[in-house]
Design a protein around this motif. Structure first.
Motif, short mmCIF file in Angstrom:
data_model
loop_
_atom_site.label_atom_id
_atom_site.label_comp_id
_atom_site.label_asym_id
_atom_site.label_seq_id
_atom_site.Cartn_x
_atom_site.Cartn_y
_atom_site.Cartn_z
N ASN A 1 77.79 17.96 -60.30
CA ASN A 1 78.62 16.76 -60.40
C ASN A 1 77.75 15.59 -60.83
OD1 ASN A 1 81.14 15.16 -59.93
ND2 ASN A 1 79.76 14.08 -58.54
N GLU A 2 78.08 15.03 -61.97
CA GLU A 2 77.44 13.81 -62.47
C GLU A 2 75.92 13.83 -62.46
OE1 GLU A 2 79.18 10.37 -60.63
OE2 GLU A 2 81.09 10.72 -61.63
N TRP B 1 90.87 10.82 -58.77
CA TRP B 1 90.04 10.74 -57.57
C TRP B 1 90.75 9.88 -56.57
CZ3 TRP B 1 86.40 13.80 -56.19
CH2 TRP B 1 85.48 13.43 -55.20
N TYR C 1 84.87 0.37 -61.81
CA TYR C 1 83.45 0.01 -61.70
C TYR C 1 82.99 -0.88 -62.85
CZ TYR C 1 83.01 3.19 -57.80
OH TYR C 1 83.17 3.78 -56.57
N PHE D 1 88.62 9.17 -47.86
CA PHE D 1 87.64 9.99 -47.13
C PHE D 1 86.47 9.13 -46.68
CE2 PHE D 1 86.66 10.13 -51.63
CZ PHE D 1 85.29 9.94 -51.68
N LYS E 1 90.09 5.65 -52.62
CA LYS E 1 90.76 5.98 -53.90
C LYS E 1 91.82 7.05 -53.73
CE LYS E 1 86.98 4.48 -56.84
NZ LYS E 1 85.87 4.46 -55.88
N HIS F 1 82.64 18.13 -53.51
CA HIS F 1 81.49 18.40 -54.36
C HIS F 1 80.69 19.57 -53.79
CE1 HIS F 1 82.18 14.86 -56.72
NE2 HIS F 1 82.01 14.04 -55.72
N ASN G 1 84.28 12.17 -65.70
CA ASN G 1 84.53 11.21 -64.62
C ASN G 1 84.38 9.82 -65.21
OD1 ASN G 1 84.48 13.53 -63.09
ND2 ASN G 1 82.73 12.96 -61.81
N ASP H 1 78.47 10.09 -52.61
CA ASP H 1 79.43 9.19 -51.98
C ASP H 1 80.33 9.93 -50.98
OD1 ASP H 1 80.91 6.76 -51.67
OD2 ASP H 1 82.38 7.50 -53.12
N ASN I 1 85.84 5.69 -48.73
CA ASN I 1 86.35 5.60 -50.10
C ASN I 1 87.87 5.62 -50.03
OD1 ASN I 1 87.28 6.46 -52.77
ND2 ASN I 1 85.11 6.83 -53.23
C1 GCB Z 1 82.06 9.42 -58.59
C2 GCB Z 1 81.64 10.54 -57.71
C3 GCB Z 1 82.45 10.61 -56.42
C4 GCB Z 1 82.66 9.19 -55.89
C5 GCB Z 1 83.44 8.40 -56.91
C6 GCB Z 1 83.67 6.96 -56.47
O1 GCB Z 1 81.79 9.39 -59.75
O2 GCB Z 1 81.65 11.78 -58.35
O3 GCB Z 1 81.78 11.41 -55.51
O4 GCB Z 1 83.33 9.20 -54.66
O5 GCB Z 1 82.71 8.36 -58.09
O6 GCB Z 1 84.74 6.66 -55.98
O7 GCB Z 1 82.76 6.16 -56.60
#
Ligand code: GCB
Length: 600
Positions: free
Chosen positions: A414-415, A554, A475, A559, A573, A335, A469, A166, A571
């Motif tokens: 990451n994830e 986050w 979500y 970004f 957040k 990341h 995370n 993302d 995004n």
């Molecule tokens: C996550 C990812 C991150 C995303 C975030 C999101 O789990 O690690 O890269 O930007 O969620 O906001 O969906």
């Protein structure tokens, strides 16, 4: 694996000149550049700033989204005073792959868009003349490469990246390029690891030189430039009486100077700032110098307007001021490994870094932005090739960053998809292969995605501490259902608490997309009020479990991402906007963090 990763500098033995500025640039849509002799001359170049991602300068979509081969070129004058030295070009980051040519001669290739590499151009260089430096680059994404994704070909024949992650696939020479010169017999690398005694510290060092002739001496100076310890030899101990320890948000640095001499002549010298400190995981505590630390900070991105993923000292300075204002003490280089200047900032400011390799997108369903591909990532036939590149990049990251006191831990993924058994052999191999890479033996970890819970992850045995995370309230279980989100989170954490696992847990991601300026009473998702309520919910949960040893929401700032129906121009957040101004939630969180002692 790179041998020469020391940060460049100029002194009486070494030379370093940044080649930043305007370079020639051209897209190679047909991948014909090599056949058409572009190594000698780009046919129709435009000017492109370096360091920068090329994407956001363009006003047409084909150029911004360009995927495939592209070229950079620059004429570089190499002074004759450098004769007799090794001449190199050091690229801070070439995203994602590059081949370097100098005066038409192929020098080397490199894959991996977030770590530096040195091209030894000694045999190709002409002194006291301009030299033509040309780079053939490529920004495609593949499943067997880091970060993982696909490259699709549209019906109109144009290529397009499909990231399994993302953040926007910003491409180009994203970090500075340096012309460097070092003596033939030079310091290739060093390590410095501290142990603490009673009002005394010992810095155990090793120095690697390119040749075995010559002797090595090492000196440690304090901030007043007073010598506090000296030693001779390629390995040794520097004993420091009454050491000023490097601490969280209370950094003290020493200057380590390595000299190589032969017959009383100085052959090479290298200096760097180091900190004296220890890091341990003790039960569910993260400890710096034996003192527990509670992490307050952010997941971040190297991302800003105009230059995309380029390292920008001005943005970095602003980010550090914001993090300090917030009362933060840490961040994750989500990341991918960041520019080395970031670690130098953190060393000076006493921030702790969870240093992450670009092993992101190792989960097909994670690409929900892409419609999600429902299969276990580690069942794919690409993992063998991927593993090699992954290990290579973990090795280089640790090699590059191991001497920074700010680096707390290594995040190896990451994830990733760990909810299927097929992940286990990959993890087993990766954790075994990386165990001895860090002389400081820092903890290794990875972030567990929402689907990889206490119940479902097959890889819980690997990390030295956990990064979670979690996105209830965003979500899933969003809006008015957030109370169920909280209940679900507590159910999972109760299982961690009841288990015999006694390791720290850090929340490394949680948050709500928030449109700055959107207010609503009562709150709705996307409003500034909802972001605060979601953070309050998580904070209530964190305060209920003593093994939760850190919170990194986050993200520090909004970004850019790939466009899609879940993203409104990126995004959102961030606690700060993309131009680094606070949302309401920043004031709320600042209040909380200023009340939490670093050593709580
Ligand atoms: C996550 C990812 C991150 C995303 C975030 C999101 O789990 O690690 O890269 O930007 O969620 O906001 O969906």
């Amino acid at each position: 694996m790179e041998q020469e990763l020391l940060y460049p500098l100029t002194n009486k033995c070494r030379f370093d000149q940044k080649l930043d500025g305007l370079w020639d640039f051209e897209f190679d849509r047909e991948s014909q550049g090599l056949a058409d002799n572009w190594t000698a001359k780009l046919p129709d170049p435009i000017k492109m700033p370096v360091p920068a991602s090329f994407n956001d300068f363009f006003t047409d979509k084909d150029s911004r989204e360009y995927t495939g081969d592209f070229w950079y070129a620059k004429r570089v004058f190499v002074p004759g005073s450098l004769r007799g030295k090794l001449i190199g070009l050091r690229f801070g980051a070439a995203t994602h792959r590059a081949t370097v040519y100098v005066n038409g001669q192929e020098i080397r290739s490199h894959e991996g868009g977030f770590l530096p590499f040195l091209a030894d151009i000694t045999s190709a260089v002409k002194f006291d003349e301009e030299n033509l430096v040309v780079l053939e680059m490529n920004n495609e994404l593949h499943r067997d490469a880091l970060p993982a994704g696909d490259t699709a070909v549209l019906k109109n024949g144009k290529k397009m990246v499909k990231p399994f992650f993302d953040f926007y696939n910003y491409s180009g020479l994203n970090r500075s390029v340096h012309l460097v010169a070092t003596p033939e017999n030079h310091v290739v690398d060093y390590t410095a690891v501290s142990t603490l005694g009673d009002d005394l510290a010992t810095v155990h060092y090793t120095v690697t030189t390119s040749q075995s002739v010559g002797s090595v001496s090492v000196t440690l100076r304090d901030k007043d430039d007073q010598i506090v310890a000296t030693s001779n030899g390629r390995t040794g101990d520097l004993v420091v009486q009454h050491p000023q320890l490097w601490n969280v948000r209370d950094a003290h640095l020493y200057t380590l100077t390595i000299q190589v001499t032969a017959n009383d002549n100085l052959i090479d010298e290298y200096s760097d700032e180091i900190g004296i400190r220890t890091i341990t995981i003790a039960g569910h505590q993260i400890e710096v110098n034996g003192q527990p630390v509670y992490l307050k900070g952010f997941g971040r991105h190297e991302d800003s307007i105009y230059a995309g993923r380029a390292f920008d000292l001005n943005v970095e300075k602003r980010d550090f001021e914001l993090m300090k204002w917030m009362g933060a003490n840490s961040f994750r280089t989500s990341h991918y490994p960041y520019d080395e200047e970031v670690y130098r900032f953190a060393d000076r400011e006493g921030f702790l870094i969870i240093d992450e390799v670009p092993a992101v997108g190792f989960k097909m369903a994670a690409a929900s932005f892409l419609g999600g591909l429902d299969q276990s990532f580690f069942d794919g036939d690409w993992t063998e090739e991927l593993y090699k590149k992954h290990l290579d990049q973990v090795t280089d990251m640790i090699h590059r960053d191991k001497n920074h006191p700010s680096v707390l831990a290594w995040s190896l993924f990451n994830e990733p998809d760990t909810s299927s058994k097929s992940a286990v052999p990959y993890f087993e191999k990766m954790f075994a292969a990386t165990k001895a890479l860090d002389p400081d033996q820092r903890p290794r970890t990875f972030t567990l995605n929402e689907d990889d819970t206490f119940d479902t992850s097959y890889c819980k045995q690997f990390p030295d501490f956990y990064l979670l995370n979690r996105y209830p309230g965003w979500y899933h279980k969003w809006g008015y259902e957030i109370s169920d989100g909280e209940a679900g989170l507590r159910e999972e954490l109760d299982k961690w608490a009841a288990s015999d696992i006694d390791k720290p847990v850090v929340f490394s991601e949680y948050g709500a997309d928030t449109q700055p300026g959107l207010h609503k009473l009562p709150s709705v998702m996307w409003s500034e009020e909802y972001q605060i309520e979601l953070l309050q919910m998580f904070n209530r949960v964190f305060d209920s479990y003593d093994f939760i040893r850190g919170e990194q929401p986050w993200n520090l700032a909004d970004f850019q991402t790939v466009e899609g129906n879940m993203r409104v121009n990126g995004n959102k957040k961030g606690l700060f906007t993309r131009d680094r101004q606070p949302k309401e939630a920043a004031f709320y969180l600042r209040h909380r963090w200023l009340d939490i002692d670093n050593n709580f």
